[in-house]
Enzyme design. Structure first.
Site, PDB file in Angstrom:
ATOM      1  N   SER A 168       0.838  -1.200   0.000  1.00 24.73           N
ATOM      2  CA  SER A 168       0.000   0.000   0.000  1.00 24.73           C
ATOM      3  C   SER A 168       0.866   1.240   0.000  1.00 24.73           C
ATOM      4  O   SER A 168       2.003   1.223   0.487  1.00 24.73           O
ATOM      5  CB  SER A 168      -0.889   0.020   1.251  1.00 24.73           C
ATOM      6  OG  SER A 168      -0.119   0.324   2.407  1.00 24.73           O
ATOM      7  N   ASP A 169       0.341   2.319  -0.562  1.00 20.96           N
ATOM      8  CA  ASP A 169       0.952   3.600  -0.282  1.00 20.96           C
ATOM      9  C   ASP A 169       0.779   3.850   1.217  1.00 20.96           C
ATOM     10  O   ASP A 169      -0.104   3.268   1.863  1.00 20.96           O
ATOM     11  CB  ASP A 169       0.304   4.719  -1.108  1.00 20.96           C
ATOM     12  CG  ASP A 169       1.214   5.924  -1.275  1.00 20.96           C
ATOM     13  OD1 ASP A 169       2.189   6.055  -0.496  1.00 20.96           O
ATOM     14  OD2 ASP A 169       0.968   6.740  -2.184  1.00 20.96           O
ATOM     15  N   TRP A 170       1.603   4.704   1.764  1.00 20.49           N
ATOM     16  CA  TRP A 170       1.648   4.863   3.217  1.00 20.49           C
ATOM     17  C   TRP A 170       0.336   5.441   3.754  1.00 20.49           C
ATOM     18  O   TRP A 170      -0.107   6.509   3.336  1.00 20.49           O
ATOM     19  CB  TRP A 170       2.841   5.736   3.588  1.00 20.49           C
ATOM     20  CG  TRP A 170       4.110   4.959   3.830  1.00 20.49           C
ATOM     21  CD1 TRP A 170       4.918   5.051   4.927  1.00 20.49           C
ATOM     22  CD2 TRP A 170       4.716   3.947   3.003  1.00 20.49           C
ATOM     23  NE1 TRP A 170       5.977   4.167   4.835  1.00 20.49           N
ATOM     24  CE2 TRP A 170       5.883   3.477   3.662  1.00 20.49           C
ATOM     25  CE3 TRP A 170       4.386   3.386   1.779  1.00 20.49           C
ATOM     26  CZ2 TRP A 170       6.718   2.485   3.142  1.00 20.49           C
ATOM     27  CZ3 TRP A 170       5.215   2.405   1.249  1.00 20.49           C
ATOM     28  CH2 TRP A 170       6.343   1.961   1.918  1.00 20.49           C
TER      29      TRP A 170
END
Length: 544
Positions: free
Chosen positions: A255-257
């Site tokens: 995932s993106d952060w």
């Protein structure tokens, strides 16, 4: 003899590939055994990161942790995996940003940049580099456009594949991002990207498809935004149907952060690792879903198996004692900056500067002494060194020219005209005036989009004022993406230099003085005015 040599080379390559396959078979067998020994809670724990920059280990089973780090155009490694690493990161070579790399149209050069960044990753024990960014530049207002290659999906995909191959050939993984339809910063965690199937396939996915099929990045980063109402981190159509089944992606999705909303839905959709993790909250939800029968444990096993294959592959490809020569990497960054420099206009052969044409050269603009060489946000590199244009120009000019300088404007003020008189006087007394202008740091950044495509009023007015007193004017642009040029018909020469990295000043100077040909090519459209762009009426959208 040549034929025999070719046969031998092919045989050796075949043996090498077979050896690699045998190693992966052993790793797969090891992973299968480990999974059979895991508790449900341990399995769920591998679905999220340990901290900001590392995957979770399982010490009981000797499952190691691996380190990931930011940096599409250089390495941004924090001092520790639980630290953000903004301002206190390890020094690394800051290469030109993606918009500059794209202007080279040079796959071999971009692969070489990837290789050198990977060497720095190995030196600092980073296993996966979070890049490249391949998103389409839907509008010139995109705040992160400097970090992306192009508005053209074919060009973006080809360049990304070259970069990925350069990094991964050195035993370091990449994370192709941000998948998918992520072309703005305004409400980037919430905005719903509504796109029809044909447009999505031909524009917003084609770039990813090319890179996946040509380079097989170890990881793909799922974006913040929903796509047609379903968040990218839990979008089965994107993550399983297209990425895995259609394109044959062999790696894992991270995932993106802080972009995970429903973690169980993400597992079902094929999203392997949540970063940076939720301190066990979402892991517990995965355990509960299995116990309730909502999530099959076999589905969870398949996901963590792919994660562990990447983890053990990364550890197996670690190189001990790697170091690199800072000056050599700096020189490559300079070469790339020179190749990226794009000549937009050159009437009357104003460039290159030569002693046959000019004796007195005026350098005007604060960018000449305070360069902006990279963008704002997660891709910010702490450079190993930084060059300035005025210093590089004086070095290359030697005693052949009289070099004068005037600041012209203040980078911390968009409208201050108080330095104009000095700049005009210097320009009047010169044979050629080189004006450094463009977008200050606060004009474009991760986290917000631009409101317009104009440079600061002081920059535009300075160029117009100089053009009235000096016929030989060269405008050197510093900017991550397209700008309007209301003075374009008033000056004979314009060099687009993008955000050219820590050695950019040297590369730009080489182009000004004809040491290199400014042969960059536009990878994006420069509209005359914002209203000319197709997305004008719908960017960035309203009400999410």
């Amino acid at each position: 003899m040549k034929k025999q040599t070719l046969i031998l080379m092919n045989l050796l390559a075949f043996v090498f590939v077979q050896a690699q396959q045998l190693d992966m078979e052993k790793i797969e067998q090891k992973v299968d055994k480990l999974i059979s020994k895991m508790t449900l809670e341990e399995k769920a724990s591998l679905c999220s990161g340990k901290d900001n920059w590392s995957f979770k280990p399982i010490n009981r089973l000797d499952i190691p942790s691996i380190w990931v780090a930011d940096g599409p155009h250089g390495l941004r490694k924090a001092p520790s995996s639980d630290a953000p690493g903004f301002g206190d990161q390890h020094p690394a070579t800051c290469f030109p940003t993606a918009s500059a790399l794209a202007a080279t149209w040079d796959l071999d050069l971009i692969q070489d940049v990837g290789k050198h960044i990977a060497i720095e990753c190995q030196a600092l024990n980073v296993h996966v580099l979070l890049g490249p960014g391949v998103n389409i530049k839907r509008s010139p207002l995109g705040g992160r456009n400097f970090e992306y290659f192009s508005e053209d999906p074919f060009l973006a995909g080809e360049l990304a594949a070259a970069f990925i191959n350069g990094v991964q050939n050195e035993g370091v993984g990449t994370s192709l991002k941000h998948y998918a339809c992520n072309s703005q910063e305004t409400q980037r965690m919430l905005v719903n990207s509504i796109v029809d199937e044909r447009t999505m396939r031909e524009i917003y996915l084609r770039n990813f498809e090319i890179a996946i099929k040509k380079s097989q990045p170890w990881t793909v980063m799922a974006a913040y935004n929903p796509v047609n109402g379903i968040h990218a981190t839990e979008n089965r159509y994107l993550l399983k149907d297209i990425l895995k089944e259609e394109w044959g992606f062999e790696g894992i999705v991270i995932s993106d952060w802080i972009s995970v909303y429903d973690r169980v839905a993400g597992v079902m959709a094929g999203m392997h690792v949540e970063m940076p993790g939720s301190q066990g909250v979402n892991d517990a939800k995965i355990v509960e879903a299995v116990k309730r029968g909502d999530l099959a444990e076999s589905e969870l096993d398949a996901l963590i198996k792919e994660t562990l294959l990447i983890t053990f592959k990364a550890k197996a490809l670690e190189k001990e004692g790697v170091s690199y020569k800072i000056d050599e990497h700096h020189l490559l960054a300079r070469k790339v900056a020179g190749e990226a420099t794009t000549l937009l206009k050159n009437e009357n052969d104003i460039l290159p500067i030569s002693k046959q044409k000019y004796n007195n050269v005026a350098i005007i603009g604060e960018f000449a002494v305070a360069p902006r060489y990279q963008g704002n946000g997660s891709s910010e590199i702490k450079p190993t060194r930084t060059d300035t244009a005025l210093t590089e120009i004086k070095a290359i000019a030697g005693t052949d020219y009289n070099i004068t300088f005037a600041q012209g404007y203040k980078l911390d003020s968009d409208d201050d005209l108080s330095l104009f008189d000095e700049a005009i006087a210097v320009a009047k007394e010169s044979d050629v005036a080189v004006v450094f202008a463009g977008l200050p740091q606060h004009y474009e950044s991760e986290g917000y989009d631009r409101k317009h495509i104009d440079m600061p009023p002081a920059h535009n007015k300075l160029i117009e004022a100089i053009a009235k007193v000096q016929k030989n004017v060269v405008v050197v642009l510093t900017n991550g993406t397209a700008v309007s040029m209301p003075w374009i018909n008033e000056v004979p020469s314009v060099l687009e230099t993008w955000l050219a990295g820590q050695a950019g000043a040297g590369g730009i100077t080489d182009a000004l003085f004809g040491k290199v040909t400014p042969s960059g090519k536009l990878a994006e459209t420069f509209p005359v005015k914002l209203e000319d762009t197709p997305s004008f009426l719908s960017f960035p959208g309203k009400n999410r």
